[in-house]
Design a protein around this motif. Structure first.
Motif, PDB file in Angstrom:
ATOM      1  N   UNK A 122      58.695  23.638  45.888  1.00 47.72           N
ATOM      2  CA  UNK A 122      59.844  22.949  46.461  1.00 47.72           C
ATOM      3  C   UNK A 122      60.723  22.311  45.394  1.00 47.72           C
ATOM      4  N   UNK A 123      60.114  21.804  44.341  1.00 44.57           N
ATOM      5  CA  UNK A 123      60.888  21.145  43.287  1.00 44.57           C
ATOM      6  C   UNK A 123      60.031  20.994  42.038  1.00 44.57           C
ATOM      7  N   UNK A 124      60.642  20.460  40.972  1.00 46.09           N
ATOM      8  CA  UNK A 124      59.921  20.322  39.695  1.00 46.09           C
ATOM      9  C   UNK A 124      58.747  19.352  39.805  1.00 46.09           C
ATOM     10  N   UNK A 125      58.907  18.320  40.634  1.00 43.93           N
ATOM     11  CA  UNK A 125      57.829  17.350  40.783  1.00 43.93           C
ATOM     12  C   UNK A 125      56.574  17.980  41.356  1.00 43.93           C
ATOM     13  N   UNK A 126      56.743  18.788  42.393  1.00 48.87           N
ATOM     14  CA  UNK A 126      55.585  19.455  42.982  1.00 48.87           C
ATOM     15  C   UNK A 126      54.958  20.422  41.978  1.00 48.87           C
ATOM     16  N   UNK A 127      55.795  21.107  41.229  1.00 46.21           N
ATOM     17  CA  UNK A 127      55.287  22.064  40.244  1.00 46.21           C
ATOM     18  C   UNK A 127      54.490  21.342  39.159  1.00 46.21           C
ATOM     19  N   UNK A 128      55.006  20.202  38.690  1.00 44.28           N
ATOM     20  CA  UNK A 128      54.290  19.433  37.658  1.00 44.28           C
ATOM     21  C   UNK A 128      52.938  18.965  38.184  1.00 44.28           C
ATOM     22  N   UNK A 129      52.905  18.490  39.416  1.00 45.04           N
ATOM     23  CA  UNK A 129      51.640  18.032  40.000  1.00 45.04           C
ATOM     24  C   UNK A 129      50.637  19.182  40.087  1.00 45.04           C
ATOM     25  N   UNK A 130      51.134  20.346  40.437  1.00 42.10           N
ATOM     26  CA  UNK A 130      50.263  21.527  40.529  1.00 42.10           C
ATOM     27  C   UNK A 130      49.693  21.875  39.151  1.00 42.10           C
ATOM     28  N   UNK A 131      50.528  21.830  38.144  1.00 36.08           N
ATOM     29  CA  UNK A 131      50.073  22.162  36.791  1.00 36.08           C
ATOM     30  C   UNK A 131      49.049  21.145  36.293  1.00 36.08           C
ATOM     31  N   UNK A 132      49.292  19.864  36.562  1.00 37.26           N
ATOM     32  CA  UNK A 132      48.328  18.838  36.130  1.00 37.26           C
ATOM     33  C   UNK A 132      46.969  19.105  36.750  1.00 37.26           C
ATOM     34  N   UNK A 133      46.980  19.460  38.019  1.00 36.78           N
ATOM     35  CA  UNK A 133      45.731  19.698  38.746  1.00 36.78           C
ATOM     36  C   UNK A 133      44.960  20.881  38.160  1.00 36.78           C
ATOM     37  N   UNK A 134      45.691  21.929  37.743  1.00 39.39           N
ATOM     38  CA  UNK A 134      45.026  23.141  37.253  1.00 39.39           C
ATOM     39  C   UNK A 134      45.055  23.307  35.754  1.00 39.39           C
ATOM     40  N   UNK A 135      45.409  22.234  35.018  1.00 41.87           N
ATOM     41  CA  UNK A 135      45.655  22.360  33.578  1.00 41.87           C
ATOM     42  C   UNK A 135      44.451  22.945  32.831  1.00 41.87           C
ATOM     43  N   UNK A 136      43.278  22.420  33.066  1.00 37.62           N
ATOM     44  CA  UNK A 136      42.107  22.880  32.309  1.00 37.62           C
ATOM     45  C   UNK A 136      41.849  24.361  32.543  1.00 37.62           C
ATOM     46  N   UNK A 137      41.900  24.742  33.804  1.00 36.06           N
ATOM     47  CA  UNK A 137      41.632  26.145  34.155  1.00 36.06           C
ATOM     48  C   UNK A 137      42.677  27.065  33.542  1.00 36.06           C
ATOM     49  N   UNK A 138      43.942  26.662  33.646  1.00 34.73           N
ATOM     50  CA  UNK A 138      45.022  27.498  33.123  1.00 34.73           C
ATOM     51  C   UNK A 138      44.966  27.584  31.593  1.00 34.73           C
ATOM     52  N   UNK A 139      44.690  26.453  30.956  1.00 42.40           N
ATOM     53  CA  UNK A 139      44.614  26.453  29.482  1.00 42.40           C
ATOM     54  C   UNK A 139      43.470  27.347  28.997  1.00 42.40           C
TER      55      UNK A 139
END
Lengths: 127, 232
Positions: free
Chosen positions: B79-96
């Motif tokens: 929906x927006x950059x804020x939601x995207x940032x929250x999603x990335x924070x949540x999955x940061x370890x897995x994605x990294x």
């Protein structure tokens, strides 16, 4: 949409052959929509959830192409095989259409030859 | 099908650092960044979807030049950059971790099929020189023999090249091909420093009658298996 910038030299738009093995054509992969869809559909990180995160209804819009790419055998098992009789999509249908056309041309040629022979016989008075 | 969509961010992929080119938009969260486009308001018909697919692939291939990239499934929006940032924070370890696994690697796709017939006999029959019935039948028999043996030669060529590619790849995955049963394909995860070895692949017998293509380098579309859940 504007194209992405920062493409490297290796992202060529034309196929090239390897110097060592000319039988193998090299491609950067952007040649056709079918090639692109083949590798991007249903691939990559999946995000599931509720508010504000959705997947566009691409499946419905690209149903025909996905059937071709994903599982033609499964579709056939379900009775979906419209492409098998479409000469544009099926090599078998194309071959059948080509052979039919060749046979028709051959029959027409033979009929012309028979017609010419009968005409000459009538002129010569031979039976 | 068309519809009016409010402001939405169409995700392309996740990388280790925001792209340096100004055209691409991104949101960063810790060790990862997500690259996206803002959707036009009336996307939805077939042409738009085709353009989205091409753009998605084009962006991901351009990101590959700078480092590892995780493709996000085509059509995923936020929906927006804020939601995207929250999603990335949540999955940061897995994605990294996934990005680290793919660092220095990319996908190559092998496709082997039978070439379409060429030459004067493939032109319209009416344009071909007149021939006797015997020569016509002999020509048809030769064409049918070529059609029957073509798939066998393609299979043998695929097996030869597949064996060579599996020896130098870290992983392999079956690839769906767009041309039906006469074409075989497979994807390979290859280290960038081994790509020069792709120049020395073996020459299959009968290759002149085959259509052999090696496509790459590509983002590792076939080698990413990550699912992130948005919190309720």
């Amino acid at each position: 949409m504007a194209g992405a910038q920062g493409m490297t030299e290796r992202h060529l738009s034309l196929p090239e052959r390897t110097a060592a093995n000319p039988a193998i054509r090299r491609s950067a992969g952007g040649e056709s929509l079918a090639d692109v869809l083949e590798r991007v559909l249903d691939k990559g990180v999946v995000i599931v959830g509720d508010v504000g995160v959705n997947v566009l209804d691409i499946e419905l819009l690209t149903l025909k192409i996905r059937l071709l790419i994903a599982s033609a055998d499964t579709a056939r098992e379900m009775g979906i095989d419209w492409w098998t009789s479409d000469p544009f999509l099926s090599s078998d249908a194309r071959r059948a259409a080509d052979e039919t056309r060749e046979l028709r041309d051959r029959v027409a040629e033979l009929e012309r030859a028979l017609g010419d022979r009968d005409g000459r016989r009538q002129q010569d008075g031979t039976p | 099908m068309t519809g009016v969509i409010a402001r939405c961010l169409l995700l392309h992929g996740v990388v280790e650092a925001p792209p340096s080119t100004g055209e691409l938009r991104s949101v960063r969260a810790g060790r990862v960044a997500a690259v996206f486009d803002e959707l036009p308001p009336d996307v939805g018909d077939d042409d738009d979807v085709a353009e989205l697919a091409r753009r998605h692939d084009e962006v991901l291939r351009s990101l590959l030049a700078a480092g590892p990239v995780l493709p996000v499934r085509l059509g995923t929006v936020c929906a927006d950059e804020g939601q995207l940032a929250a999603l990335l924070h949540r999955g940061e370890s897995r994605l990294a971790a996934e990005l680290a696994r793919l660092r220095g690697r990319c996908e190559w796709r092998l496709r082997v099929g039978v070439s379409p017939p060429t030459g004067p006999q493939s032109a319209h029959p009416a344009a071909a020189p007149a021939e006797s019935g015997t020569s016509y039948l002999m020509r048809k028999r030769a064409e049918q023999h070529a059609q029957r043996s073509g798939p066998d030669a393609a299979g043998a060529a695929f097996d030869l090249l597949d064996a060579a590619l599996q020896r130098l790849a870290d992983a392999a995955a079956d690839a769906h091909v767009a041309c039906g049963g006469a074409v075989r394909g497979r994807s390979y995860l290859v280290r960038r420093d081994r790509e020069p070895e792709l120049e020395a692949l073996p020459l299959p017998a009968g290759a002149e009658r085959l259509d052999i293509t090696l496509i790459g380098p590509l983002p590792a579309y076939s080698f990413v298996d990550v699912t992130l859940e948005v919190p309720q």
